[in-house]
Scaffold this motif. Structure first.
Motif, short mmCIF file in Angstrom:
data_model
loop_
_atom_site.label_atom_id
_atom_site.label_comp_id
_atom_site.label_asym_id
_atom_site.label_seq_id
_atom_site.Cartn_x
_atom_site.Cartn_y
_atom_site.Cartn_z
N ARG A 260 28.62 -1.07 -7.55
CA ARG A 260 27.25 -0.64 -7.25
C ARG A 260 26.83 -0.89 -5.92
N ARG A 261 26.30 0.14 -5.17
CA ARG A 261 25.67 -0.45 -4.06
C ARG A 261 24.29 0.26 -3.72
N MET A 262 23.59 -0.45 -2.88
CA MET A 262 22.17 0.08 -2.90
C MET A 262 21.81 -0.27 -1.40
N ASP A 263 21.20 0.78 -0.80
CA ASP A 263 20.53 0.40 0.68
C ASP A 263 19.19 0.99 0.70
N HIS A 264 18.27 0.11 1.19
CA HIS A 264 16.98 0.56 0.99
C HIS A 264 16.19 0.25 2.27
N GLU A 265 15.84 1.13 3.14
CA GLU A 265 15.18 0.93 4.39
C GLU A 265 13.80 1.73 4.47
N ALA A 266 12.95 0.85 5.14
CA ALA A 266 11.45 1.56 5.19
C ALA A 266 10.81 0.88 6.28
N ALA A 267 9.54 1.57 6.58
CA ALA A 267 8.75 1.25 7.75
C ALA A 267 7.46 1.67 7.14
N THR A 268 6.26 0.81 7.40
CA THR A 268 5.00 1.05 7.12
C THR A 268 4.08 0.80 8.06
N ALA A 269 3.06 1.59 8.27
CA ALA A 269 2.03 1.36 9.64
C ALA A 269 0.63 1.46 8.72
N GLN A 270 -0.25 0.23 9.17
CA GLN A 270 -1.40 0.25 8.35
C GLN A 270 -2.43 0.17 9.51
N PHE A 271 -3.20 0.93 9.57
CA PHE A 271 -4.31 0.86 10.48
C PHE A 271 -6.09 0.84 9.87
N GLU A 272 -6.76 -0.13 10.39
CA GLU A 272 -8.19 -0.38 10.12
C GLU A 272 -8.98 -0.34 11.29
N ARG B 98 -15.42 1.49 7.77
CA ARG B 98 -14.06 1.49 8.47
C ARG B 98 -13.33 2.67 7.72
N LEU B 99 -12.42 2.90 8.75
CA LEU B 99 -11.27 4.08 8.26
C LEU B 99 -10.03 3.10 8.00
N VAL B 100 -9.48 3.41 6.91
CA VAL B 100 -8.32 2.57 6.77
C VAL B 100 -7.12 3.72 6.52
N ALA B 101 -5.96 3.75 7.01
CA ALA B 101 -4.81 4.69 7.23
C ALA B 101 -3.40 3.84 6.90
N THR B 102 -2.54 4.47 5.83
CA THR B 102 -1.48 3.76 5.78
C THR B 102 -0.17 4.95 5.78
N THR B 103 0.50 4.67 6.58
CA THR B 103 1.70 5.52 6.81
C THR B 103 2.84 4.81 6.32
N GLY C 82 0.81 -1.31 0.06
CA GLY C 82 -0.16 0.10 0.02
C GLY C 82 0.77 1.16 0.23
N VAL C 83 1.94 1.25 -0.08
CA VAL C 83 2.84 2.38 -0.11
C VAL C 83 3.50 2.58 -1.41
N HIS C 84 3.39 3.82 -1.67
CA HIS C 84 3.92 4.00 -3.45
C HIS C 84 5.52 4.09 -3.19
N LEU C 85 6.19 3.50 -4.11
CA LEU C 85 7.64 3.52 -4.54
C LEU C 85 7.85 4.82 -5.43
N ALA C 86 8.48 5.73 -4.86
CA ALA C 86 8.68 6.94 -5.78
C ALA C 86 9.37 6.92 -6.99
N ARG C 87 10.41 5.82 -6.67
CA ARG C 87 11.39 5.65 -7.88
C ARG C 87 11.41 4.14 -8.27
N GLN C 88 11.63 3.93 -9.61
CA GLN C 88 11.56 2.72 -9.96
C GLN C 88 12.68 1.77 -9.51
#
Length: 758
Positions: A284-296, A304-309, A105-111
């Motif tokens: 080449r080196r790549m590091d990708h870190e992420a955190a996602t919070a979903q609430f229903e 229902r209320l659905v919120a995704t951060t 549910g989180v958009h990846l702004a770079r391909q």
């Protein structure tokens, strides 16, 4: 300033009196928070089991069960994703994708943020029409939505080990289950993967283009009451490769003449050779870190209320031999990117009447990046670019000093904000008839700074004739110190309408019309001449008609006719009037109009109780309908051409797949199984300017697997590219002068996988 995540205040307003298992939760909360809605008949869902059946790259896995999708990955940063021939690569850091991608549910702004390995995946949805309903922002061509497996209440633990030819090694583990009875469950998954190089550097005698990447994901599922469900996901990916060295697909006439004048022997141009001759290294080196919070949150019955951060940080560094041959022309170069983003999406789902459902929501995405490009010239640079010219005799050391040590740095930064409001109504006046309408307002604002900094110039003597030559070379190859700032503003109101009809049980018909949108922006490269520092937004209109038939044992048959038109289509190409020696590369231009139209058919059917057959074929006629200012192929002697009516770049005319699977139970409770998958696409040009050497030939690949499983273990023998077909996965311009490089696909890889359920 890099953006920071904003706390989700709604979650703090909910009390936690009583836990609830998933079986006890209302049906509206059991659905994933990132469920794509509305799903059309043309949307293809790939099950997680099909994704990881045979080890392959994440982008390769998409074509095993879907047509009309083309993904290229010459390196992680420059991933390209195309649906029905529409999309782009990400060689220019100022451009986003026409095909939106989301992970949980989180958009990846770079391909380039597309996962390296599809780890612990529940499903992948491929949407082929302009998307307005989310998750994520509006898109102009479609979307790919990846959903990972959520924590479950049942305890589980497994380990998967893979070993194969060409140094392939992979290890994967999954552990999950209940942490607090009826309230808290967790899941942890991790992998590491290594492979040896499959490209031979004949200069150093080393095998290159190998490396290692690994990732991990930790999750918590919290159900403190029958009205609240929350999911927290923390993940990381890392890549470290000695990549990327590309075989030469074609040398321009200028390069061949220069090499001959210097008495230098070039390696034969063969895109399938898997051989290079480079005197420099690549990394080449790549590091990708992420955190996602979903609430229903269940507010009342059926509402229902659905919120995704979401928060993500993506860093990429590459260093490479930019000239690609065993001369010190441009032996030092590369790029650095530090991208950060956070997003917040809030939706309300509910029912206005027994036949009328609604969804309203808001979306906010804040993203920024800092970048720097590097180009360093070596002692052979001046000799190379003056080879064959009628020059007076010059001392080699004096000529080398003109460019040796000169460095061009192109630092830049960009920040952008996307905000949108959307509403959706689903009206079902009868059980066999449904109408869905969506309206979305989007607001995008971008500001960016680009710089060019020239350094490392050696002092030169003021000799008659030589000073003019040195000045011309430095001006043509290095440019000048510059600093520019630009802004881009876009607003768009888009809508879609879909009619769904079931004339009888098991038969479905759909027609839809939708407008789509991708914002404009600021060209991240230093631009000159006719190239504008900013580019306009894409605006699309899609029409689609589909028919579906349900087959026995959960089978289906889907047929779709479509047509999509885009105005101001964003494309990458070189600037033919920027420099007579090395034209500037990867500039963004707006094509006045393009269109994609065709037909697709996909099916999955049971052949008896133990055998299934999946089939698909797509015909896509994607053309530039108005492209009168297209850059001509390098070396043609003409700067601009009319490509109106020509096939679009990276748009194969035909795509197809077939998959056959069979399983047979054993008397001792085990099972023997096997499957074979074939995917094929026709040829296409890999670059906008359609230069000689940029064509990618058709290819068909076969993966196969045979295995034996028992209750606590699963052993399989698999093969990727079973027939060892030599093929090219991506072609790109080495420079704007007509030299092209190619990345050959991986050769046949055979291995064993063992999965143990602990």
């Amino acid at each position: 300033m890099h953006p920071r995540p904003i706390p989700l205040l709604a979650a703090l307003l909910v009390t936690t009196p009583v836990g609830a298992t998933e079986a006890e939760l209302p049906a509206v909360l059991v659905q994933p928070a990132d469920t794509l809605d509305p799903a059309t008949l043309s949307t293809t869902r790939i099950d997680g089991a099909d994704v990881d059946a045979v080890p392959a790259s994440a982008t390769d896995a998409l074509g095993k069960r879907a047509v009309s999708i083309q993904a290229t990955r010459p390196e992680n940063r420059n991933t390209g994703i195309f649906v029905r021939g529409l999309g782009t690569t990400s060689f220019n850091d100022g451009m986003s994708g026409s095909v939106g991608t989301t992970l949980d549910g989180v958009h990846l702004a770079r391909q380039g943020m597309f996962p390296l390995r599809l780890l612990d995946i529940e499903s992948v949805d491929i949407v082929r029409t302009p998307a307005l309903g989310g998750p994520g922002p509006a898109t102009s061509a479609g979307g790919i939505h990846i959903r990972t497996r959520a924590p479950q209440w049942e305890d589980e633990a497994s380990v998967r080990l893979e070993r194969g030819t060409h140094g392939h090694e992979a290890y994967e583990t999954v552990v999950g289950g209940t942490l607090v009875p009826e309230t808290l469950a967790g899941r942890f998954s991790a992998y590491t993967q290594r492979r040896s190089g499959v490209v031979r550097n004949v200069f150093s005698g080393e095998d290159v283009n190998g490396g290692q990447h690994d990732g991990l994901r930790g999750q918590l599922l919290w159900t403190p009451s029958a009205t609240l469900r929350a999911r927290l996901i923390v993940e990381r990916e890392r890549l470290d490769d000695d990549c990327c060295a590309y075989s030469v697909a074609r040398y321009s006439a200028a390069s061949r003449a220069r090499a001959a004048a210097l008495g230098h022997t070039l390696l034969p141009a063969d895109p399938l050779s898997r051989e290079v001759a480079q005197d420099g290294s690549n990394r080449r080196r790549m590091d990708h870190e992420a955190a996602t919070a979903q609430f229903e949150i269940l507010l009342r019955d059926d509402t229902r209320l659905v919120a995704t951060t979401g928060w993500r940080q993506w860093r990429f560094d590459s260093r490479s031999d930019l000239d690609g041959i065993d001369l010190a022309i441009a032996p030092r170069g590369g790029s650095h990117m530090d991208h950060r983003q956070w997003s917040q999406e809030i939706r309300f789902d509910g029912r206005l009447a027994p036949t009328l459902d609604y969804r309203i929501g808001a979306y906010h995405l804040q993203r920024s990046h800092r970048r720097e490009g590097l180009l360093g010239y070596g002692p052979d640079a001046a000799r190379w670019f003056t080879a064959g010219l009628d020059l007076p005799p010059l001392d080699d050391a004096l000529l080398a000093a003109v460019l040796d040590g000169a460095t061009v740095r192109t630092p830049g930064s960009q920040s952008a904000t996307t905000q949108s409001l959307f509403g959706q109504l689903d009206w079902a006046p009868r059980h066999d008839l449904g109408l869905t309408g969506i309206v979305r307002y989007s607001r995008d604002r971008t500001r960016a700074e680009t710089r060019c900094e020239v350094s490392g110039l050696q002092p030169l003597p003021a000799l008659p004739g030589f000073s003019e030559l040195a000045g011309q070379l430095r001006g043509a190859l290095l440019g000048h110190d510059t600093r520019t700032q630009h802004r881009s503003r876009d607003d768009s109101l888009d809508a879609s309408l879909r009619l769904h009809f079931e004339p009888r049980a098991g038969v479905e018909l759909e027609v839809s019309a939708s407008s789509g949108y991708k914002p404009g922006g600021v060209n991240a490269e230093t631009v000159t001449g006719a190239v504008s520092p900013t580019f306009d937004a894409e605006r699309s209109l899609g029409l689609e008609a589909s028919a579906g038939l349900d087959l026995p044992r959960d089978g289906y048959l889907r047929l779709t006719l479509y047509r999509t038109e885009i105005r101001d289509y964003q494309a990458l190409t070189y600037n033919p009037d920027s420099s007579p020696l090395i034209p500037t590369m990867n500039n963004i231009t707006n094509v006045d109009a393009v269109r994609s139209q065709g037909v697709e058919i996909e099916s999955d059917m049971a052949l008896g109780e133990r055998t299934r057959l999946a089939l698909g074929a797509g015909y896509n006629d994607a053309r530039y309908t108005d492209f009168r200012n297209a850059p001509c192929p390098p070396g043609s002697g003409v700067l601009y051409c009319d490509f109106s009516g020509k096939q679009m770049a990276n748009a194969p005319r035909w795509t197809a797949f077939a998959g056959l699977s069979h399983h047979r139970p054993l008397a001792n409770g085990g099972e023997v199984y096997g499957d074979i998958a074939w995917r094929w696409r026709s040829g296409f040009h890999g670059t906008t300017e359609r230069g000689h050497g940029s064509h990618v030939a058709a290819r068909g690949l076969i993966d196969a697997r045979i295995g034996l499983r028992q209750r606590h273990w699963d052993l399989s023998l698999w093969a990727h590219n079973l027939t060892d077909e030599k093929h090219v996965t991506a072609v790109f311009a080495l420079n704007g002068s007509g030299d092209y490089g190619a990345l050959a696909g991986r050769p046949r890889t055979i291995g064993l996988s063992l999965t143990l359920a602990l």
